[in-house]
Design a protein around this motif. Structure first.
Motif, PDB file in Angstrom:
ATOM      1  N   VAL A  85       0.840  -1.201   0.000  1.00  0.00           N
ATOM      2  CA  VAL A  85       0.000   0.000   0.000  1.00  0.00           C
ATOM      3  C   VAL A  85       0.874   1.249   0.000  1.00  0.00           C
ATOM      4  N   TYR A  86       1.942   1.237   0.808  1.00  0.00           N
ATOM      5  CA  TYR A  86       2.869   2.371   0.813  1.00  0.00           C
ATOM      6  C   TYR A  86       3.395   2.627  -0.595  1.00  0.00           C
ATOM      7  N   SER A  87       3.776   1.557  -1.300  1.00  0.00           N
ATOM      8  CA  SER A  87       4.348   1.737  -2.635  1.00  0.00           C
ATOM      9  C   SER A  87       3.322   2.325  -3.599  1.00  0.00           C
ATOM     10  N   LEU A  88       2.050   1.960  -3.427  1.00  0.00           N
ATOM     11  CA  LEU A  88       0.994   2.524  -4.281  1.00  0.00           C
ATOM     12  C   LEU A  88       0.772   4.002  -3.979  1.00  0.00           C
ATOM     13  N   VAL A  89       0.735   4.353  -2.694  1.00  0.00           N
ATOM     14  CA  VAL A  89       0.554   5.755  -2.301  1.00  0.00           C
ATOM     15  C   VAL A  89       1.698   6.589  -2.863  1.00  0.00           C
ATOM     16  N   HIS A  90       2.908   6.103  -2.720  1.00  0.00           N
ATOM     17  CA  HIS A  90       4.085   6.807  -3.225  1.00  0.00           C
ATOM     18  C   HIS A  90       4.016   6.957  -4.743  1.00  0.00           C
ATOM     19  N   ASP A  91       3.644   5.893  -5.439  1.00  0.00           N
ATOM     20  CA  ASP A  91       3.572   5.910  -6.900  1.00  0.00           C
ATOM     21  C   ASP A  91       2.519   6.891  -7.411  1.00  0.00           C
ATOM     22  N   ASP A  92       1.451   7.101  -6.635  1.00  0.00           N
ATOM     23  CA  ASP A  92       0.358   7.982  -7.056  1.00  0.00           C
ATOM     24  C   ASP A  92       0.666   9.467  -6.878  1.00  0.00           C
ATOM     25  N   LEU A  93       1.699   9.812  -6.122  1.00  0.00           N
ATOM     26  CA  LEU A  93       1.995  11.211  -5.808  1.00  0.00           C
ATOM     27  C   LEU A  93       2.236  12.052  -7.070  1.00  0.00           C
ATOM     28  N   PRO A  94       2.001  13.368  -6.968  1.00  0.00           N
ATOM     29  CA  PRO A  94       2.200  14.255  -8.127  1.00  0.00           C
ATOM     30  C   PRO A  94       3.607  14.171  -8.720  1.00  0.00           C
ATOM     31  N   CYS A  95       4.605  13.959  -7.905  1.00  0.00           N
ATOM     32  CA  CYS A  95       5.973  13.875  -8.425  1.00  0.00           C
ATOM     33  C   CYS A  95       6.249  12.559  -9.149  1.00  0.00           C
ATOM     34  N   MET A  96       5.320  11.633  -9.061  1.00  0.00           N
ATOM     35  CA  MET A  96       5.480  10.346  -9.746  1.00  0.00           C
ATOM     36  C   MET A  96       4.440  10.267 -10.872  1.00  0.00           C
ATOM     37  N   ASP A  97       3.377   9.450 -10.690  1.00  0.00           N
ATOM     38  CA  ASP A  97       2.365   9.276 -11.736  1.00  0.00           C
ATOM     39  C   ASP A  97       1.230  10.300 -11.677  1.00  0.00           C
ATOM     40  N   ASP A  98       1.072  10.956 -10.530  1.00  0.00           N
ATOM     41  CA  ASP A  98       0.001  11.928 -10.315  1.00  0.00           C
ATOM     42  C   ASP A  98      -1.380  11.347 -10.645  1.00  0.00           C
ATOM     43  N   ASP A  99      -1.633  10.126 -10.174  1.00  0.00           N
ATOM     44  CA  ASP A  99      -2.930   9.481 -10.411  1.00  0.00           C
ATOM     45  C   ASP A  99      -4.017  10.109  -9.547  1.00  0.00           C
ATOM     46  N   ASP A 100      -5.241  10.114 -10.085  1.00  0.00           N
ATOM     47  CA  ASP A 100      -6.390  10.662  -9.376  1.00  0.00           C
ATOM     48  C   ASP A 100      -7.187   9.602  -8.623  1.00  0.00           C
ATOM     49  N   MET A 101      -7.191   8.386  -9.140  1.00  0.00           N
ATOM     50  CA  MET A 101      -8.001   7.320  -8.559  1.00  0.00           C
ATOM     51  C   MET A 101      -7.139   6.081  -8.304  1.00  0.00           C
ATOM     52  N   ARG A 102      -7.474   5.377  -7.225  1.00  0.00           N
ATOM     53  CA  ARG A 102      -6.815   4.108  -6.886  1.00  0.00           C
ATOM     54  C   ARG A 102      -7.866   3.243  -6.222  1.00  0.00           C
ATOM     55  N   ARG A 103      -8.047   2.034  -6.728  1.00  0.00           N
ATOM     56  CA  ARG A 103      -9.004   1.081  -6.151  1.00  0.00           C
ATOM     57  C   ARG A 103     -10.414   1.662  -6.054  1.00  0.00           C
ATOM     58  N   GLY A 104     -10.782   2.421  -7.071  1.00  0.00           N
ATOM     59  CA  GLY A 104     -12.139   2.948  -7.143  1.00  0.00           C
ATOM     60  C   GLY A 104     -12.437   4.148  -6.264  1.00  0.00           C
ATOM     61  N   LYS A 105     -11.426   4.758  -5.684  1.00  0.00           N
ATOM     62  CA  LYS A 105     -11.637   5.956  -4.859  1.00  0.00           C
ATOM     63  C   LYS A 105     -10.481   6.915  -5.085  1.00  0.00           C
ATOM     64  N   PRO A 106     -10.652   8.173  -4.684  1.00  0.00           N
ATOM     65  CA  PRO A 106      -9.566   9.142  -4.899  1.00  0.00           C
ATOM     66  C   PRO A 106      -8.273   8.691  -4.224  1.00  0.00           C
ATOM     67  N   THR A 107      -7.166   8.956  -4.893  1.00  0.00           N
ATOM     68  CA  THR A 107      -5.869   8.643  -4.293  1.00  0.00           C
ATOM     69  C   THR A 107      -5.683   9.457  -3.013  1.00  0.00           C
ATOM     70  N   VAL A 108      -4.762   9.033  -2.185  1.00  0.00           N
ATOM     71  CA  VAL A 108      -4.547   9.687  -0.895  1.00  0.00           C
ATOM     72  C   VAL A 108      -4.213  11.155  -1.085  1.00  0.00           C
ATOM     73  N   HIS A 109      -3.357  11.489  -2.032  1.00  0.00           N
ATOM     74  CA  HIS A 109      -2.986  12.892  -2.185  1.00  0.00           C
ATOM     75  C   HIS A 109      -4.147  13.730  -2.728  1.00  0.00           C
ATOM     76  N   ARG A 110      -5.105  13.123  -3.406  1.00  0.00           N
ATOM     77  CA  ARG A 110      -6.302  13.869  -3.844  1.00  0.00           C
ATOM     78  C   ARG A 110      -7.285  14.038  -2.687  1.00  0.00           C
ATOM     79  N   ALA A 111      -7.419  13.017  -1.877  1.00  0.00           N
ATOM     80  CA  ALA A 111      -8.374  13.065  -0.757  1.00  0.00           C
ATOM     81  C   ALA A 111      -7.841  13.871   0.434  1.00  0.00           C
TER      82      ALA A 111
END
Length: 115
Positions: A85-111
């Motif tokens: 889970v840590y690796s997914l949160v890190h990967d989703d960050l704006p400095c990485m992939d900047d993803d908006d959604m993960r597992r059907g809900k907003p990514t941690v940095h969006r929420a």
């Protein structure tokens, strides 16, 4: 066991391990009722209620082969899942992939923001 029952066994096992892992995370990540509440809420958002939980399933299945207590195996599986889970949160960050959604809900940095 017939091949027809194998998908049901796998689905049942995945459902059970997902519930077990969510229960462990729920117990480990209780809101402390102080200034850390937002951090804990973000960790709960990332860790609880998502993913296939294949890693903990593999941990518990392997542990069963060696007669390791299931509660211990679930705890280890939770630790493995926490790292994932840590690796997914890190990967989703704006400095990485900047993803908006993960597992059907907003990514941690969006929420919660990226801080």
């Amino acid at each position: 066991m017939s091949l027809a029952s194998s998908p049901s066994l796998l689905n049942d096992s995945l459902t059970q391990i997902a519930a077990d892992i969510d229960q462990e995370f729920d117990a480990l990540l209780k809101l402390p009722g102080d200034a850390r509440d937002r951090l804990y809420a973000a960790m709960r958002h990332a860790a609880i209620g998502g993913g296939k939980r294949l890693r903990p399933l593999l941990v518990t299945a392997t542990a069963a082969l060696f007669h390791v207590d299931r509660a211990v195996a679930v705890r280890v599986g939770t630790a493995v899942e926490a790292i994932h889970v840590y690796s997914l949160v890190h990967d989703d960050l704006p400095c990485m992939d900047d993803d908006d959604m993960r597992r059907g809900k907003p990514t941690v940095h969006r929420a919660f923001d990226d801080a």
